[in-house]
Design a protein around this motif. Structure first.
Motif, PDB file in Angstrom:
ATOM      1  N   GLU A  22       0.838  -1.193   0.000  1.00  0.00           N
ATOM      2  CA  GLU A  22       0.000   0.000   0.000  1.00  0.00           C
ATOM      3  C   GLU A  22       0.879   1.251   0.000  1.00  0.00           C
ATOM      4  O   GLU A  22       1.863   1.334   0.721  1.00  0.00           O
ATOM      5  CB  GLU A  22      -0.904  -0.008   1.245  1.00  0.00           C
ATOM      6  CG  GLU A  22      -1.680  -1.305   1.448  1.00  0.00           C
ATOM      7  CD  GLU A  22      -2.470  -1.726   0.223  1.00  0.00           C
ATOM      8  OE1 GLU A  22      -3.191  -0.873  -0.320  1.00  0.00           O
ATOM      9  OE2 GLU A  22      -2.356  -2.892  -0.176  1.00  0.00           O
ATOM     10  N   PRO A 162     -10.993   3.122   4.457  1.00  0.00           N
ATOM     11  CA  PRO A 162     -10.092   2.081   3.934  1.00  0.00           C
ATOM     12  C   PRO A 162     -10.856   0.799   3.639  1.00  0.00           C
ATOM     13  O   PRO A 162     -11.814   0.440   4.345  1.00  0.00           O
ATOM     14  CB  PRO A 162      -9.082   1.870   5.073  1.00  0.00           C
ATOM     15  CG  PRO A 162      -9.181   3.105   5.900  1.00  0.00           C
ATOM     16  CD  PRO A 162     -10.597   3.575   5.788  1.00  0.00           C
ATOM     17  N   GLU A 166      -6.909  -3.009   3.239  1.00  0.00           N
ATOM     18  CA  GLU A 166      -6.138  -1.877   3.759  1.00  0.00           C
ATOM     19  C   GLU A 166      -6.196  -1.792   5.278  1.00  0.00           C
ATOM     20  O   GLU A 166      -5.317  -1.197   5.903  1.00  0.00           O
ATOM     21  CB  GLU A 166      -6.650  -0.576   3.149  1.00  0.00           C
ATOM     22  CG  GLU A 166      -6.302  -0.416   1.672  1.00  0.00           C
ATOM     23  CD  GLU A 166      -7.010   0.753   1.018  1.00  0.00           C
ATOM     24  OE1 GLU A 166      -6.584   1.158  -0.070  1.00  0.00           O
ATOM     25  OE2 GLU A 166      -8.005   1.253   1.598  1.00  0.00           O
TER      26      GLU A 166
END
Length: 218
Positions: A22, A162, A166
């Motif tokens: 990420e 998110p 995530e």
């Protein structure tokens, strides 16, 4: 972490994937690669995983929406490959067959990293699905390597909500990162590591240089 040798799956020289954790900057690099290829007169198809077709995008919603019940690790893996099978047959292969380049934000290496190392699923199962369900591998994969802490810092505040993956803990993302690096070490001809903590323009320039070298060697 040491990866086993990667078993043979046909590769396509005009198929390029971007991998990384990420916040690694894949979107910026993908746009730089697109510009490089289009400047040379090439048709370029940019796509992503999970997703890339209307049906695969629906599967993406199921996979990433945190309001759904958490899927079992095996469910997550099979949904990823269901979306990938549709993606390959409806988007990737038709583009390659007409001579276009395909740039994909993630491909099967992500399943080895996220569902394999991250979730603890058997790498042999993922290998089997890759051979029998997908049947193609990028000729070039750019791994944008970034530490977990810095990735978290970059994405903080980027997404108000998110997605389900995530929201995973740091240990999960560290396993993912180490799996990516192990795969790159096991397959250096295909997977090229690009140091991603630097400014975005430098990372994009290095990635573009790798693509140029790759094309020159074909």
């Amino acid at each position: 972490m040491t990866a086993a040798p990667i078993k043979s799956v046909p590769v396509h020289p005009r198929f390029v994937s971007l991998e990384g954790g990420e916040g690694a900057g894949k979107t910026t690099v993908l746009e730089a690669l697109r510009a490089e290829l289009q400047a040379g007169g090439e048709e370029v198809v940019c796509t992503r995983e999970p997703g890339g077709t209307p049906l695969a995008e629906r599967i993406r919603e199921l996979l990433l929406d945190p309001s759904h019940e958490p899927p079992a690790a095996e469910t997550e893996l099979l949904l990823m490959f269901a979306a990938r099978a549709q993606h390959v047959r409806e988007t990737i292969l038709p583009a390659l067959e007409r001579g276009a380049w395909v740039l994909s934000d993630r491909f099967t290496d992500s399943s080895h990293a996220y569902q394999g190392a991250g979730r603890g699923l058997d790498a042999a199962l993922i290998d089997t699905l890759e051979r029998q369900v997908v049947g193609i591998r990028p000729g070039l994969t750019l791994l944008l390597d970034l530490g977990v802490d810095e990735g978290r810092e970059r994405t903080r505040g980027r997404d108000l909500y998110p997605d389900r993956i995530e929201r995973e803990h740091d240990a999960f993302f560290e396993r993912v990162r180490q799996a990516f690096l192990a795969r790159a070490a096991a397959d250096p001809a295909r997977m090229r590591v690009v140091d991603a903590p630097r400014p975005a323009a430098e990372v994009a320039a290095d990635a573009t240089a790798v693509l140029r070298q790759w094309r020159a060697g074909q």
